[in-house]
Write a protein that holds these residues in place. Sequence first.
Motif, PDB file in Angstrom:
ATOM      1  N   LYS A   1       0.574  -0.954   0.068  1.00  0.00           N
ATOM      2  CA  LYS A   1       0.052   0.300   0.168  1.00  0.00           C
ATOM      3  C   LYS A   1       0.740   1.425   0.085  1.00  0.00           C
ATOM      4  CE  LYS A   1      -4.260   1.774  -0.075  1.00  0.00           C
ATOM      5  NZ  LYS A   1      -5.305   1.299  -0.881  1.00  0.00           N
ATOM      6  N   ASN A   2       2.410   1.216   0.495  1.00  0.00           N
ATOM      7  CA  ASN A   2       3.214   2.334   0.720  1.00  0.00           C
ATOM      8  C   ASN A   2       3.043   2.791  -1.024  1.00  0.00           C
ATOM      9  OD1 ASN A   2       3.343   2.920   3.206  1.00  0.00           O
ATOM     10  ND2 ASN A   2       5.547   1.709   3.369  1.00  0.00           N
ATOM     11  N   ARG A   3       2.683   1.243  -2.072  1.00  0.00           N
ATOM     12  CA  ARG A   3       3.546   2.230  -2.968  1.00  0.00           C
ATOM     13  C   ARG A   3       2.466   2.961  -3.749  1.00  0.00           C
ATOM     14  NH1 ARG A   3       3.617  -0.676  -7.908  1.00  0.00           N
ATOM     15  NH2 ARG A   3       4.866   0.340  -9.918  1.00  0.00           N
ATOM     16  N   GLU A   4       1.929   3.016  -3.225  1.00  0.00           N
ATOM     17  CA  GLU A   4      -0.129   3.584  -3.881  1.00  0.00           C
ATOM     18  C   GLU A   4      -0.109   5.075  -2.954  1.00  0.00           C
ATOM     19  OE1 GLU A   4      -3.323   1.135  -3.563  1.00  0.00           O
ATOM     20  OE2 GLU A   4      -1.986  -0.085  -4.050  1.00  0.00           O
ATOM     21  N   ILE A   5       0.478   5.337  -1.749  1.00  0.00           N
ATOM     22  CA  ILE A   5       0.673   6.562  -1.145  1.00  0.00           C
ATOM     23  C   ILE A   5       1.258   7.874  -2.057  1.00  0.00           C
ATOM     24  CG2 ILE A   5       1.080   7.473   1.136  1.00  0.00           C
ATOM     25  CD1 ILE A   5       0.524   4.502   2.512  1.00  0.00           C
ATOM     26  N   VAL A   6      -0.028   8.579  -1.805  1.00  0.00           N
ATOM     27  CA  VAL A   6       0.669   9.714  -2.787  1.00  0.00           C
ATOM     28  C   VAL A   6       1.857  10.276  -1.697  1.00  0.00           C
ATOM     29  CG1 VAL A   6       0.290  12.117  -4.008  1.00  0.00           C
ATOM     30  CG2 VAL A   6      -1.463  10.175  -4.138  1.00  0.00           C
TER      31      VAL A   6
ATOM     32  N   GLU B   1       1.739  22.437  -0.038  1.00  0.00           N
ATOM     33  CA  GLU B   1       2.492  20.890   0.575  1.00  0.00           C
ATOM     34  C   GLU B   1       2.297  20.430   1.459  1.00  0.00           C
ATOM     35  OE1 GLU B   1       7.424  20.182   0.252  1.00  0.00           O
ATOM     36  OE2 GLU B   1       6.645  22.297   0.704  1.00  0.00           O
ATOM     37  N   LEU B   2       1.522  21.488   2.838  1.00  0.00           N
ATOM     38  CA  LEU B   2       1.295  20.532   3.726  1.00  0.00           C
ATOM     39  C   LEU B   2      -0.026  20.167   3.532  1.00  0.00           C
ATOM     40  CD1 LEU B   2       1.476  20.100   7.083  1.00  0.00           C
ATOM     41  CD2 LEU B   2       0.543  22.037   7.402  1.00  0.00           C
ATOM     42  N   GLU B   3      -1.382  20.526   3.054  1.00  0.00           N
ATOM     43  CA  GLU B   3      -2.252  20.634   2.416  1.00  0.00           C
ATOM     44  C   GLU B   3      -2.369  18.995   2.036  1.00  0.00           C
ATOM     45  OE1 GLU B   3      -6.479  21.544   0.463  1.00  0.00           O
ATOM     46  OE2 GLU B   3      -4.673  22.545  -0.588  1.00  0.00           O
ATOM     47  N   ALA B   4      -1.170  18.952   0.800  1.00  0.00           N
ATOM     48  CA  ALA B   4      -0.749  17.573  -0.135  1.00  0.00           C
ATOM     49  C   ALA B   4      -1.162  16.569   1.305  1.00  0.00           C
ATOM     50  CB  ALA B   4      -0.064  17.722  -1.127  1.00  0.00           C
ATOM     51  N   THR B   5      -0.081  16.588   1.949  1.00  0.00           N
ATOM     52  CA  THR B   5       0.319  15.488   2.985  1.00  0.00           C
ATOM     53  C   THR B   5      -1.140  15.186   3.434  1.00  0.00           C
ATOM     54  OG1 THR B   5       2.833  15.976   3.376  1.00  0.00           O
ATOM     55  CG2 THR B   5       1.401  14.992   5.390  1.00  0.00           C
ATOM     56  N   LEU B   6      -1.702  16.479   3.867  1.00  0.00           N
ATOM     57  CA  LEU B   6      -2.995  16.041   4.888  1.00  0.00           C
ATOM     58  C   LEU B   6      -4.163  15.553   4.070  1.00  0.00           C
ATOM     59  CD1 LEU B   6      -3.331  19.546   7.141  1.00  0.00           C
ATOM     60  CD2 LEU B   6      -2.887  16.689   8.221  1.00  0.00           C
ATOM     61  N   ASN B   7      -4.046  15.589   2.979  1.00  0.00           N
ATOM     62  CA  ASN B   7      -5.322  14.712   1.649  1.00  0.00           C
ATOM     63  C   ASN B   7      -5.033  13.776   1.813  1.00  0.00           C
ATOM     64  OD1 ASN B   7      -6.837  17.912   1.644  1.00  0.00           O
ATOM     65  ND2 ASN B   7      -5.770  17.910  -0.416  1.00  0.00           N
ATOM     66  N   SER B   8      -3.859  13.141   1.710  1.00  0.00           N
ATOM     67  CA  SER B   8      -3.057  12.044   0.793  1.00  0.00           C
ATOM     68  C   SER B   8      -3.493  10.949   2.112  1.00  0.00           C
ATOM     69  CB  SER B   8      -1.364  12.105   1.270  1.00  0.00           C
ATOM     70  OG  SER B   8      -0.735  10.678   0.765  1.00  0.00           O
ATOM     71  N   LEU B   9      -3.620  10.892   3.149  1.00  0.00           N
ATOM     72  CA  LEU B   9      -3.560  11.246   4.675  1.00  0.00           C
ATOM     73  C   LEU B   9      -5.591  10.139   4.894  1.00  0.00           C
ATOM     74  CD1 LEU B   9      -3.407   9.393   7.883  1.00  0.00           C
ATOM     75  CD2 LEU B   9      -3.622  11.798   8.314  1.00  0.00           C
ATOM     76  N   GLU B  10      -6.620  11.030   4.260  1.00  0.00           N
ATOM     77  CA  GLU B  10      -7.293  11.305   4.428  1.00  0.00           C
ATOM     78  C   GLU B  10      -7.849  10.625   3.759  1.00  0.00           C
ATOM     79  OE1 GLU B  10      -9.751  15.137   4.277  1.00  0.00           O
ATOM     80  OE2 GLU B  10      -8.313  16.349   6.072  1.00  0.00           O
TER      81      GLU B  10
ATOM     82  N   LEU C   1      -5.931   7.938   2.305  1.00  0.00           N
ATOM     83  CA  LEU C   1      -5.543   6.545   2.660  1.00  0.00           C
ATOM     84  C   LEU C   1      -6.886   6.623   3.659  1.00  0.00           C
ATOM     85  CD1 LEU C   1      -3.686   4.212   2.834  1.00  0.00           C
ATOM     86  CD2 LEU C   1      -2.402   5.731   4.643  1.00  0.00           C
ATOM     87  N   LEU C   2      -7.171   6.876   4.171  1.00  0.00           N
ATOM     88  CA  LEU C   2      -7.979   6.636   4.923  1.00  0.00           C
ATOM     89  C   LEU C   2      -9.090   6.187   5.017  1.00  0.00           C
ATOM     90  CD1 LEU C   2      -7.576   8.854   8.154  1.00  0.00           C
ATOM     91  CD2 LEU C   2      -6.958   6.970   8.242  1.00  0.00           C
TER      92      LEU C   2
END
Length: 131
Positions: free
Chosen positions: A73-78, A106-115, A117-118
């Motif tokens: 799954k790590n491979r798919e996480i942006v 940049e911060l928003e991209a990480t937070l969106n990536s987590l959302e 993923l969840l």
Amino acid sequence: MNTYYNKVKEYLLNLEFNIVQEDTAEELFVVENPDGGIANLIIDCEDPILIIEGLLFELTEENPEVYKSLLKKNREIVHGAFVLDESGKKIIFRDTLQLENLDQNELEATLNSLELLLSEFSEEIISYSKS
């Protein structure tokens, strides 16, 4: 207090994250966004990087199949990745960003990536947390 800390706080507020806890001495935040499924996410200004970490679940025993699935799954996480804590039992989402040139996008991209993923991987995360 570091200017990066204030900048990160401003970004979090602009992105409408709730700051649940704030430690100015340690320059860290605990944030949540219930609509995105994010709770108790730690955002730590450790110059020169910003560390973003959130506990997803804890394993009661080692399970190679779970580890294998998470690595795939790590491979798919942006942005960010699944990681283990020192005990090898806690599964954490973690990302690091450079503070020097950090922008809100940049911060928003990480937070969106987590959302994302969840939302997409929630059933698996729930089943892994029960194993």
